[in-house]
Design an enzyme around this catalytic site. Structure first.
Site, PDB file in Angstrom:
ATOM      1  CB  SER A   8      -0.418  -7.963  -0.959  1.00  0.00           C
ATOM      2  OG  SER A   8      -1.290  -8.818  -0.227  1.00  0.00           O
TER       3      SER A   8
ATOM      4  CE  LYS B 249      -4.332  -1.558   0.295  1.00  0.00           C
ATOM      5  NZ  LYS B 249      -5.418  -1.125  -0.597  1.00  0.00           N
TER       6      LYS B 249
END
Length: 444
Positions: A337, A85
């Protein structure tokens, strides 16, 4: 309606919002005019964030040996805040004008986007407010406070937290940064795809964890522009299957979210920009069960020494579930991720993974209540090297006779074959026994 938040100095601030007030429109996420992200925007993002975001490794996995695939792991959980992110967050904040930077930004997030915005806001001198739902992991909430942000804990899920953030953005004149659908966020996430193509040759497929669709959209554009032959595989949990609902519906559709190990993917509706950008570039979408996510987390810990959160483990979960068998003998990249899994949740995940793997077994067996009955059971179990983790005996609920006792045993075996050996041994010794979680399949 009143909401309270705490700032880095632990001072409480109360904000009163009109509950009947219409939500402000997000100017960057218009369902009537969705934006399709371009390759040029992704390359621009790559240039601008290069000094503030890590180029994380993409290495061949030891798991390749047990899956019959050449698996490469893009370890973006090694970013400073533990997730991909940061890429989009930094780019979106770098693109703010001077007035917007001075006023500050606001975001709604379960944790990873919030941490990324808080960290890079602090690095760039931009005030940050984040709204996190009540189900957000405690560790992620605390990290946001450590990055000197104003933290609002409100809403039972992301849908409610997003509404609060929208209202606060209007009340305080803050720039709202959507964590998965802001065009700059999507462009920033796409830089991950550029890195993968630089690091691994002859890729057949890339598996992308999918929630709101921002990462999927960015990676799809970057990869397909440079090599359209690479397959893009989206993967999501069955308990937050918003993208598959969008495919069925023909566009983003509100999808109720259930509790999931992949909390980073728990977005109730795919972003309009993300959908418009990715829908024609996606080759396959896989929906995985929770037990396979737990098993994938376990595999990463045991085989790679990587602590990966549920969202990041979904790609391997799809492989373990046999949903990507067409790629056996091929080269496939899994995007890890994020690694921000709550330590209390990690313990539960590992236990669930062991159970799904057939290595943590629970069974009930009726034995003699005369002296030596339970002792004999323990000897039988230990004779084949099975370790007893817990044992409880219950007299009151046995209806056959007063000289019997039901014993509930939790034990640990080496593997599926060892569990079958235990089952066969108990079957030969006792008339009444029952396994509560015996696995049905042999897993890699």
């Amino acid at each position: 309606m009143e909401y309270s938040y705490s700032n880095p100095d632990n001072k409480s601030t109360t904000i009163t919002l009109n509950e009947t007030e219409d939500l402000p429109d997000d100017p960057f996420c218009d369902p009537e005019k969705p934006v399709r992200i371009t390759f040029e925007e992704i390359t621009s993002a790559a240039y601008k964030i290069r000094s503030g975001v890590k180029n994380t490794p993409c290495e061949k996995s030891h798991i390749s040996q047990i899956t019959e695939m050449d698996i490469f792991l893009k370890k973006d959980f090694l970013q400073h805040t533990g997730s991909f992110k940061e890429r989009g967050a930094r780019y979106a904040m770098l693109m703010l004008n001077e007035a917007e930077r001075k006023r500050g930004v606001i975001a709604a997030s379960l944790g990873n986007h919030a941490q990324a915005v808080c960290y890079h806001g602090y690095q760039l001198g931009i005030p940050v407010t984040v709204v996190m739902p009540l189900i957000a992991p405690i560790m992620k909430i605390q990290k946001c406070r450590e990055y000197h942000a104003n933290v609002v804990i409100e809403g039972k899920d992301m849908a409610e937290a997003k509404k609060v953030a929208y209202r606060l953005s209007k009340e305080k004149d803050l720039t709202y940064i959507n964590g998965y659908d802001h065009p700059h966020i999507i462009a920033g996430q796409g830089t991950l795809g550029l890195e993968i193509l630089e690091q691994v040759e002859d890729i057949d497929a890339i598996v992308v964890p999918t929630g709101g669709g921002g990462l999927l959209a960015g990676v799809s554009v970057a990869v397909k522009m440079l090599n359209p032959n690479i397959k893009i595989i989206g993967v999501e949990s069955e308990r937050c299957a918003s993208y598959s609902k969008a495919i069925t519906h023909g566009g983003p559709l509100f999808t109720p979210i259930e509790g999931t190990l992949a909390d980073g993917l728990a977005v109730p509706e795919v972003g309009y920009n993300a959908w418009e950008t990715s829908r024609d570039l996606l080759d396959k979408l896989v929906v995985v069960k929770e037990e396979y996510i737990a098993l994938a987390i376990l595999r990463f810990v045991e085989n790679e020494k990587c602590v990966v959160e549920g969202a990041g483990a979904c790609g391997l979960a799809a492989i373990l579930a046999g949903q990507l068998d067409e790629f056996k003998g091929k080269r496939i990249v899994l995007i890890l991720s994020g690694g921000n899994i709550d330590t209390t949740i990690l313990g539960r995940c590992l236990e669930r993974g062991l159970a799904a793997d057939g290595r943590l077994i629970k069974f009930r067996v009726t034995v003699s209540d005369r002296p030596g009955g339970i002792c004999e059971l323990c000897k039988i179990i230990s004779s084949i090297g099975v370790s007893i983790k817990d044992i409880i005996h219950e007299r009151a609920w046995v209806t056959s006779d007063v000289f019997s006792v039901e014993v509930v045993v939790v034990c640990e075996t080496r593997d599926y074959t060892h569990s079958m050996e235990l089952r066969d041994l108990l079957q030969s010794k006792y008339k009444k026994f029952d396994f509560e979680n015996f696995p049905n399949l042999v897993l890699p």
